[in-house]
Design a protein around this motif. Sequence first.
Motif, mmCIF file in Angstrom:
data_model
loop_
_atom_site.group_PDB
_atom_site.id
_atom_site.type_symbol
_atom_site.label_atom_id
_atom_site.label_comp_id
_atom_site.label_asym_id
_atom_site.label_seq_id
_atom_site.Cartn_x
_atom_site.Cartn_y
_atom_site.Cartn_z
ATOM 1 N N LEU A 17 56.584 48.365 42.328
ATOM 2 C CA LEU A 17 55.179 48.092 42.647
ATOM 3 C C LEU A 17 55.055 47.139 43.837
ATOM 4 O O LEU A 17 55.897 46.274 44.041
ATOM 5 C CB LEU A 17 54.470 47.454 41.448
ATOM 6 N N ASP A 18 53.983 47.304 44.600
ATOM 7 C CA ASP A 18 53.651 46.377 45.676
ATOM 8 C C ASP A 18 52.574 45.422 45.169
ATOM 9 O O ASP A 18 51.721 45.826 44.366
ATOM 10 C CB ASP A 18 53.107 47.132 46.895
ATOM 11 N N PRO A 19 52.571 44.171 45.645
ATOM 12 C CA PRO A 19 51.503 43.242 45.247
ATOM 13 C C PRO A 19 50.144 43.770 45.711
ATOM 14 O O PRO A 19 49.999 44.220 46.847
ATOM 15 C CB PRO A 19 51.856 41.948 45.984
ATOM 16 N N ILE A 20 49.148 43.737 44.820
ATOM 17 C CA ILE A 20 47.818 44.220 45.198
ATOM 18 C C ILE A 20 46.818 43.079 45.347
ATOM 19 O O ILE A 20 45.696 43.312 45.769
ATOM 20 C CB ILE A 20 47.288 45.281 44.213
ATOM 21 N N PHE A 21 47.217 41.863 44.990
ATOM 22 C CA PHE A 21 46.379 40.687 45.196
ATOM 23 C C PHE A 21 47.202 39.614 45.868
ATOM 24 O O PHE A 21 48.419 39.560 45.703
ATOM 25 C CB PHE A 21 45.837 40.148 43.866
ATOM 26 N N GLN A 22 46.505 38.734 46.605
ATOM 27 C CA GLN A 22 47.161 37.617 47.263
ATOM 28 C C GLN A 22 46.393 36.344 46.959
ATOM 29 O O GLN A 22 45.166 36.322 47.036
ATOM 30 C CB GLN A 22 47.199 37.821 48.780
ATOM 31 N N ALA A 39 41.805 45.166 37.329
ATOM 32 C CA ALA A 39 42.993 45.903 37.756
ATOM 33 C C ALA A 39 43.996 46.022 36.603
ATOM 34 O O ALA A 39 44.637 47.064 36.439
ATOM 35 C CB ALA A 39 43.637 45.222 38.954
ATOM 36 N N LEU A 40 44.128 44.969 35.798
ATOM 37 C CA LEU A 40 45.034 45.025 34.647
ATOM 38 C C LEU A 40 44.552 46.052 33.623
ATOM 39 O O LEU A 40 45.366 46.728 32.994
ATOM 40 C CB LEU A 40 45.159 43.639 33.992
ATOM 41 N N GLU A 41 43.239 46.158 33.457
ATOM 42 C CA GLU A 41 42.700 47.153 32.526
ATOM 43 C C GLU A 41 43.059 48.568 33.007
ATOM 44 O O GLU A 41 43.387 49.436 32.208
ATOM 45 C CB GLU A 41 41.186 47.006 32.402
ATOM 46 N N ALA A 42 43.036 48.767 34.311
ATOM 47 C CA ALA A 42 43.339 50.092 34.860
ATOM 48 C C ALA A 42 44.841 50.362 34.924
ATOM 49 O O ALA A 42 45.281 51.485 34.711
ATOM 50 C CB ALA A 42 42.738 50.220 36.255
ATOM 51 N N ARG A 43 45.652 49.332 35.209
ATOM 52 C CA ARG A 43 47.080 49.540 35.475
ATOM 53 C C ARG A 43 48.025 48.963 34.432
ATOM 54 O O ARG A 43 49.164 49.383 34.349
ATOM 55 C CB ARG A 43 47.450 48.896 36.816
#
Length: 99
Positions: A17-22, A39-43
């Motif tokens: 996985l790539d980081p999606i938040f910074q 995002a956690l609910e979706a992924r």
Amino acid sequence: MLTGKQKRFLRSEAHHLDPIFQVGKGGVSGTMLRQIEEALEARELLKVSILQNNDDDKHDVANQLAEGTSAELVQLIGHTVVLYKPSVNNKRIELPRAK
């Protein structure tokens, strides 16, 4: 609470996985926490990158992210945080059984 076996499994799942938040200079904000929760609910599993311009300790940032989203802190490696939270509606990841 995750077992060691479950954390190892999640680390292997998160490897590609790539980081999606910074998290930058502003630190952890309420808006960011809400977006990460969605995002956690979706992924269920995601990476967050802590930028070099962040003045906070990376361990504090990782704990703030985990507590603020009610997620499990799977790993903090370098400046990358891996978070896991089982989804209510989109359950995809099947964890190994805890003994």
